[in-house]
Write a protein that holds these residues in place. Sequence first.
Motif, PDB file in Angstrom:
ATOM      1  N   GLN A  62       0.803  -1.220   0.000  1.00 50.67           N
ATOM      2  CA  GLN A  62       0.000   0.000   0.000  1.00 50.67           C
ATOM      3  C   GLN A  62       0.839   1.275   0.000  1.00 50.67           C
ATOM      4  O   GLN A  62       0.305   2.374  -0.039  1.00 50.67           O
ATOM      5  CB  GLN A  62      -0.930   0.005   1.206  1.00 50.67           C
ATOM      6  N   THR A  79      10.831  -9.225   6.160  1.00 49.65           N
ATOM      7  CA  THR A  79       9.577  -9.973   6.044  1.00 49.65           C
ATOM      8  C   THR A  79       9.267 -10.243   4.573  1.00 49.65           C
ATOM      9  O   THR A  79       8.938 -11.359   4.183  1.00 49.65           O
ATOM     10  CB  THR A  79       8.407  -9.142   6.630  1.00 49.65           C
ATOM     11  N   THR A  83       9.141 -13.757   2.417  1.00 47.55           N
ATOM     12  CA  THR A  83       8.000 -14.181   1.600  1.00 47.55           C
ATOM     13  C   THR A  83       8.446 -14.528   0.187  1.00 47.55           C
ATOM     14  O   THR A  83       8.015 -15.529  -0.388  1.00 47.55           O
ATOM     15  CB  THR A  83       6.946 -13.057   1.536  1.00 47.55           C
ATOM     16  N   PRO A 242       9.769 -23.971 -14.576  1.00 51.30           N
ATOM     17  CA  PRO A 242       9.608 -23.231 -13.324  1.00 51.30           C
ATOM     18  C   PRO A 242      10.302 -23.944 -12.159  1.00 51.30           C
ATOM     19  O   PRO A 242      10.609 -23.338 -11.146  1.00 51.30           O
ATOM     20  CB  PRO A 242       8.095 -23.227 -13.118  1.00 51.30           C
ATOM     21  N   GLU A 243      10.580 -25.225 -12.354  1.00 47.63           N
ATOM     22  CA  GLU A 243      11.171 -26.022 -11.291  1.00 47.63           C
ATOM     23  C   GLU A 243      12.604 -25.634 -10.995  1.00 47.63           C
ATOM     24  O   GLU A 243      13.089 -25.756  -9.884  1.00 47.63           O
ATOM     25  CB  GLU A 243      11.220 -27.491 -11.732  1.00 47.63           C
ATOM     26  N   ALA A 257       3.125 -14.097 -11.082  1.00 45.18           N
ATOM     27  CA  ALA A 257       2.224 -14.750 -10.140  1.00 45.18           C
ATOM     28  C   ALA A 257       0.827 -14.171 -10.272  1.00 45.18           C
ATOM     29  O   ALA A 257      -0.002 -14.312  -9.402  1.00 45.18           O
ATOM     30  CB  ALA A 257       2.737 -14.630  -8.721  1.00 45.18           C
ATOM     31  N   PHE A 258       0.587 -13.494 -11.370  1.00 45.90           N
ATOM     32  CA  PHE A 258      -0.741 -13.073 -11.791  1.00 45.90           C
ATOM     33  C   PHE A 258      -1.332 -12.050 -10.883  1.00 45.90           C
ATOM     34  O   PHE A 258      -2.510 -11.850 -10.818  1.00 45.90           O
ATOM     35  CB  PHE A 258      -1.668 -14.286 -11.840  1.00 45.90           C
ATOM     36  N   PHE A 259      -0.475 -11.438 -10.157  1.00 43.35           N
ATOM     37  CA  PHE A 259      -1.014 -10.597  -9.141  1.00 43.35           C
ATOM     38  C   PHE A 259       0.147  -9.769  -8.656  1.00 43.35           C
ATOM     39  O   PHE A 259       1.183 -10.288  -8.329  1.00 43.35           O
ATOM     40  CB  PHE A 259      -1.552 -11.471  -8.031  1.00 43.35           C
TER      41      PHE A 259
ATOM     42  N   ARG B   3       2.741 -12.222   7.602  1.00 45.31           N
ATOM     43  CA  ARG B   3       3.506 -12.869   6.563  1.00 45.31           C
ATOM     44  C   ARG B   3       2.683 -13.893   5.807  1.00 45.31           C
ATOM     45  O   ARG B   3       2.729 -13.952   4.584  1.00 45.31           O
ATOM     46  CB  ARG B   3       4.720 -13.544   7.189  1.00 45.31           C
ATOM     47  N   ARG B   6       0.421 -12.441   3.304  1.00 41.21           N
ATOM     48  CA  ARG B   6       1.024 -11.947   2.083  1.00 41.21           C
ATOM     49  C   ARG B   6       1.472 -13.084   1.190  1.00 41.21           C
ATOM     50  O   ARG B   6       1.477 -12.967  -0.018  1.00 41.21           O
ATOM     51  CB  ARG B   6       2.175 -11.028   2.434  1.00 41.21           C
ATOM     52  N   THR B   7       1.859 -14.174   1.769  1.00 43.41           N
ATOM     53  CA  THR B   7       2.200 -15.314   0.940  1.00 43.41           C
ATOM     54  C   THR B   7       1.002 -15.699   0.105  1.00 43.41           C
ATOM     55  O   THR B   7       1.089 -15.914  -1.082  1.00 43.41           O
ATOM     56  CB  THR B   7       2.559 -16.532   1.810  1.00 43.41           C
ATOM     57  N   ARG B   9      -1.305 -14.019  -0.842  1.00 44.71           N
ATOM     58  CA  ARG B   9      -1.735 -13.053  -1.831  1.00 44.71           C
ATOM     59  C   ARG B   9      -1.109 -13.274  -3.176  1.00 44.71           C
ATOM     60  O   ARG B   9      -1.558 -12.749  -4.178  1.00 44.71           O
ATOM     61  CB  ARG B   9      -1.413 -11.652  -1.332  1.00 44.71           C
ATOM     62  N   LEU B  10      -0.060 -14.033  -3.195  1.00 47.99           N
ATOM     63  CA  LEU B  10       0.551 -14.314  -4.481  1.00 47.99           C
ATOM     64  C   LEU B  10      -0.092 -15.504  -5.162  1.00 47.99           C
ATOM     65  O   LEU B  10       0.078 -15.739  -6.327  1.00 47.99           O
ATOM     66  CB  LEU B  10       2.027 -14.630  -4.277  1.00 47.99           C
ATOM     67  N   VAL B  12      -2.623 -16.653  -6.595  1.00 53.72           N
ATOM     68  CA  VAL B  12      -3.906 -16.397  -7.200  1.00 53.72           C
ATOM     69  C   VAL B  12      -4.201 -17.415  -8.279  1.00 53.72           C
ATOM     70  O   VAL B  12      -3.627 -18.477  -8.302  1.00 53.72           O
ATOM     71  CB  VAL B  12      -3.945 -14.980  -7.742  1.00 53.72           C
ATOM     72  N   THR B  13      -5.057 -17.063  -9.185  1.00 51.75           N
ATOM     73  CA  THR B  13      -5.698 -17.891 -10.206  1.00 51.75           C
ATOM     74  C   THR B  13      -6.591 -18.906  -9.540  1.00 51.75           C
ATOM     75  O   THR B  13      -6.654 -19.016  -8.336  1.00 51.75           O
ATOM     76  CB  THR B  13      -4.729 -18.606 -11.174  1.00 51.75           C
ATOM     77  N   ALA B  81       4.570 -25.124  -9.336  1.00 53.80           N
ATOM     78  CA  ALA B  81       4.877 -23.951 -10.155  1.00 53.80           C
ATOM     79  C   ALA B  81       4.187 -22.747  -9.508  1.00 53.80           C
ATOM     80  O   ALA B  81       3.165 -22.896  -8.848  1.00 53.80           O
ATOM     81  CB  ALA B  81       4.367 -24.137 -11.575  1.00 53.80           C
ATOM     82  N   ALA B  82       4.770 -21.572  -9.727  1.00 49.88           N
ATOM     83  CA  ALA B  82       4.214 -20.387  -9.082  1.00 49.88           C
ATOM     84  C   ALA B  82       2.889 -19.978  -9.705  1.00 49.88           C
ATOM     85  O   ALA B  82       2.004 -19.470  -9.035  1.00 49.88           O
ATOM     86  CB  ALA B  82       5.202 -19.228  -9.140  1.00 49.88           C
ATOM     87  N   THR B  83       2.743 -20.188 -10.994  1.00 46.26           N
ATOM     88  CA  THR B  83       1.511 -19.755 -11.651  1.00 46.26           C
ATOM     89  C   THR B  83       0.970 -20.836 -12.566  1.00 46.26           C
ATOM     90  O   THR B  83       1.691 -21.739 -12.998  1.00 46.26           O
ATOM     91  CB  THR B  83       1.735 -18.520 -12.536  1.00 46.26           C
ATOM     92  N   TRP B 263      -5.516  -7.253 -12.525  1.00 45.73           N
ATOM     93  CA  TRP B 263      -4.184  -7.740 -12.163  1.00 45.73           C
ATOM     94  C   TRP B 263      -3.098  -6.719 -12.424  1.00 45.73           C
ATOM     95  O   TRP B 263      -1.927  -6.997 -12.203  1.00 45.73           O
ATOM     96  CB  TRP B 263      -3.796  -9.036 -12.866  1.00 45.73           C
ATOM     97  N   THR B 268      -4.455  -3.175  -8.409  1.00 46.77           N
ATOM     98  CA  THR B 268      -4.104  -3.560  -7.048  1.00 46.77           C
ATOM     99  C   THR B 268      -4.162  -2.368  -6.101  1.00 46.77           C
ATOM    100  O   THR B 268      -4.729  -2.441  -5.014  1.00 46.77           O
ATOM    101  CB  THR B 268      -2.684  -4.143  -7.033  1.00 46.77           C
ATOM    102  N   VAL B 288      -7.619 -12.744  -2.549  1.00 44.49           N
ATOM    103  CA  VAL B 288      -6.989 -11.649  -3.282  1.00 44.49           C
ATOM    104  C   VAL B 288      -7.488 -10.312  -2.751  1.00 44.49           C
ATOM    105  O   VAL B 288      -6.719  -9.387  -2.491  1.00 44.49           O
ATOM    106  CB  VAL B 288      -7.300 -11.758  -4.787  1.00 44.49           C
ATOM    107  N   GLY B 291      -6.169  -9.516   0.663  1.00 42.09           N
ATOM    108  CA  GLY B 291      -4.775  -9.088   0.615  1.00 42.09           C
ATOM    109  C   GLY B 291      -4.630  -7.677   0.093  1.00 42.09           C
ATOM    110  O   GLY B 291      -3.977  -6.830   0.702  1.00 42.09           O
ATOM    111  N   ASN B 292      -5.261  -7.398  -1.039  1.00 41.52           N
ATOM    112  CA  ASN B 292      -5.134  -6.081  -1.652  1.00 41.52           C
ATOM    113  C   ASN B 292      -5.753  -4.983  -0.804  1.00 41.52           C
ATOM    114  O   ASN B 292      -5.292  -3.852  -0.802  1.00 41.52           O
ATOM    115  CB  ASN B 292      -5.833  -6.060  -3.014  1.00 41.52           C
TER     116      ASN B 292
ATOM    117  N   GLN C 262       2.112  -7.287 -16.445  1.00 42.81           N
ATOM    118  CA  GLN C 262       2.048  -8.607 -15.842  1.00 42.81           C
ATOM    119  C   GLN C 262       1.729  -9.707 -16.838  1.00 42.81           C
ATOM    120  O   GLN C 262       1.834 -10.871 -16.521  1.00 42.81           O
ATOM    121  CB  GLN C 262       1.038  -8.601 -14.692  1.00 42.81           C
TER     122      GLN C 262
END
Lengths: 298, 435, 324
Positions: A62, A79, A83, A242-243, A257-259, B3, B6-7, B9-10, B12-13, B81-83, B263, B268, B288, B291-292, C262
């Motif tokens: 923010q 922090t 993450t 990605p691995e 991460a789409f966000f 924490r 926030r984790t 929050r990533l 998504v999908t 995978a992350a996404t 997105w 955001t 989401v 978090g936002n 993104q």
Amino acid sequence: MTAMPSAPAHVAPRPGNGKPAKRRGSAVRRPGWVTYGILGAFLAGSVFPIYWSYLIGSWDAQVLTRDPMPWWPGGNFFTNAATVIDTIPFWKATMNSFIVSATTAMTTVIFATLAGYAFAKLRFKGKGPLLVFVIATMAVPTQLGVVPLYLVMSKLGWTGSLTAVIVPALVTAFGVFWMTQYMGSAIPDELIEAARVDGASMIRTFWHIGLTAARPAAAMLALFTFIQTWTNFFWPFIVLGPENPTLPVALQQLQAAFFVDYSLVLAGATLATLPLLVLFIFVGRQLVAGIMQGAVKG
Amino acid sequence: MHRSTRTRRLTVTATAGAAALALTLTACGSSDSDDTADSGSSNGDEEITLTVATFNEFGYEDLLTEYEDLNPNITVKQKKAATADEARDALRNSLGANSGASDIEAIEVDWLAEFKQYPDKFADLTSDSVEGRWLDWKTEAATLEDGALIGYGTDIGPEAVCYRADLFEAAGIPSDREGAAEFIGESWDDYFDAGKEFMASSDVPWFDSAGATWQGMINQVQNAYEENDGTIIATENPEVRETYDAVLTAAVDENLSAHLGQWSQDWTDSFQNDGFATMLCPGWMLGVIEGNAAGVEGWDIADTFPGGGGNWGGSYLTVPSQGENVEAAKELADWLTAPEQQMKAFAAKGTFPSQVEALDSEELAAATNPFFNDAPTGEILANRAEAVSVTPFKGPNYFPINTAMADAITRVDVDQTDDADSSWEKFVADVDALG
Amino acid sequence: MATTTRTPAPARGNTPRKPRRIGFGERFNRWDLKFSPYLYISPFFILFFITGLFPLFYTAFVSVHDWDTIMGQGTYVGMENFQFILSSPDFWKALRNTFSIFLLSSVPQVIIAITLAAVLDQNIRAKTFWRMGVLIPYVVTPVAVALIFSNLFADKFGLVNDMLGTFGIDPVGWHKEVLPSHFAIATMVNFRWTGYNILIFLAAMQAVPRDLYEAAVIDGAGRFRQFFSITVPQLRPTIIFVVITSTIGGLQIFDEPRMFDQFGRGGADGQWQTLTIYLYELGWTQGDFGRASAVAWLLFMLIVLIGIINFAITRRISTSGDKR
């Protein structure tokens, strides 16, 4: 400018006789504050984005919408960094980047020194055209062969493994060219002749004379190759999954991460920048010298 | 806490998560002994290792350990995978290379059809033990023409409408859940009219983006872009053009949209700035928003969705046929997607179940979410899942066509580089290029 | 690059060596002398043929086929892929974007770099400090650079637009409009590379013979006059060198536009989609290696063409009116 071997060589480094022309304006006159003002402004511009990355990375998502926005770092960096490390395979990526960069730096130096030595100091048929060929390949955008290269890698079952990134980068035309230039002027021919007369084999001669003389240039080449590989994105992005990413590829995952939580993304960017920044503190001076040496025109 | 929020929050999908929803659930008891798990021992005592490729958060960590305990000869490794996009690319690559795929590969519904084009690459998962396990439309989407089933359903994304109760109140509109649901109405016209009424007494835009609203609308059309035989009709289908015009009229001409690209960073940041009053929210979107909008009070969720129910996202587990332990992998996939296990995953990461039995469970009904004014999110989303009546056909070209459409809408709503007509023409060109 | 000629030819042995050993040793020796050089240069050539040349030609082969990423080689389709690409507005848009970003990054970069090099080329204090300072951005990976700058250039809550706002300038749609997006991306490139080029120009300036300046001073030329009539012309070969290297890299630009938003597709209207992104989209997102190869081949020919033009210009410049 993305993946191009950032050739710092214009023409040969000429140790010894490449003494820069004597400074004009003489040693007496020191430039005034305008000069330092311009330099300071440019330096600020160079450093600011990195600071910004840390600044946002040390607050939360923010922070940008706060009014007025704080200009000092907040207390969230660790922090956020934690993450980031949880979200993307950060340590693995760092390790991978290190393995890939160190390996290619090493092999490039070995192969380029060998070839450079041959081009600069040995006699063989077709030497001229072959060297021209090497130079010409520097202008060929081999990156555009990605599709077949990718097909080959997947045939070999190498996609997703570091081998696929290392192998195409084992040696570069730029490296060969650079070492050729350096060797040409760094080793007196008489030395090689003398070794040969003494009956030393070619490889022995190379080992004792060529390699010893090549050390400064080889170190420089290793440094440039390391940085180049470390910052490279396009090919590792395509061929690694990605691995098993390198650092830039992992960094891309953060955003993808789409966000977008920019405090996390920029904390990640800061983390990824740190290793080379630390390296820079130690070798920055040499890096500057390397670029300038390589650029001196003949 | 900070924490972990926030984790999440990533993550998504579609399958990610409404973890907040799950937070209030009590941990599952150990009462469920599962019979399918025992059949895992049919492999004898041979030591095998299975890999499971997922993306975002499936909530499988504890489940996999549990499975290993039940089947001492089996070791399970998860690759995350992350996404979803990344998982898709990785799967494409390993199918192309005919090696490197995991024993179990998770697939997202939007690109499921794309992979249905390569039935030989996947094992048929049809089995008596999974008959009637999922909502019909969930199973249907993973079934091939010859009846083969290539994926076991994991989660779904039933959609509701999330809204800012405080902004509703300020505009003199009923802000409680029932009142808001009524105000929002039943059809898309109602929803847009409500927006006009709201904006008459407020400066805040009605919804976040035309693109997100489009997702809600198009997921209610049976054959939007393609006929069942795969013929592309996207550019001639009057329903597509009408929906396109409707959403853009509301977004641009009536200015109900906040003109944000979903997105994007601006999107955001807008959560912190009273950027908009409502948005369509599949279950996984709750995390989401939370978090936002951290620190913003007033979010709530209405048990309604314009135009009937809607689903956005959700995943499947598939078993690529290139693996060495297809049978063992199939058993694991079966076990993981059983209602008991899915509920544990839901408790862990909030992946909303697609299994009939799980949807009826008391645990789900009891789930509430403090961020959304203690709304009974479990109950609301279960209602929303039931309201889904249309299974949109998503053929092999769904993904690229929908991407082209999202671009077309963005050009008009966000970038404002085109008007509806000129942007449509570009869309037509894009779709023609797919041919 | 007439560098080869400067390699002094090894002194021809004027006193024939006496054979010290006969038989195997001698044969080995001769063999060693003859083949070792080829052995030494072979790693580069082998690697280049396998990972450089072969893929380039194979690209042409793939480009005339239907080629799905999963199903592999399909039927021969002749020029169909090329026809598709050349008639696609996306291709031309990508071409325009690539050139525009390239010009916006290389032109200002050369000008700023030369100017700053001239500033550095004075008798300043703490030379090493300043030189290292300008080089810092070079070690930031382009992906990180792109992440940082796309934040700075955010449309609604970005720092750049905030700053413009304080001067009463309306916010710019960096992620919406064509030219602003190119400007933002070019800024990333400039950020990373200007310092590097400053050092190259600085080195070149230091090699300019001092007597040229002395003569100019006698003629009464001021510092600006000196800069434009001596320094800049003397730097010409270096400028050409910098332009050539940045052409090859610049036309393949991928990292920065890819990371600019993104989605990485280059904007909803292809505002900043470059040729390499277009290639990636076709090949790896749409799964059509045939079309992707066609783009690669077109881009390859484009770069070679520009390389030849560059070369021709360079030759003209170096042969005409070079007084050294």
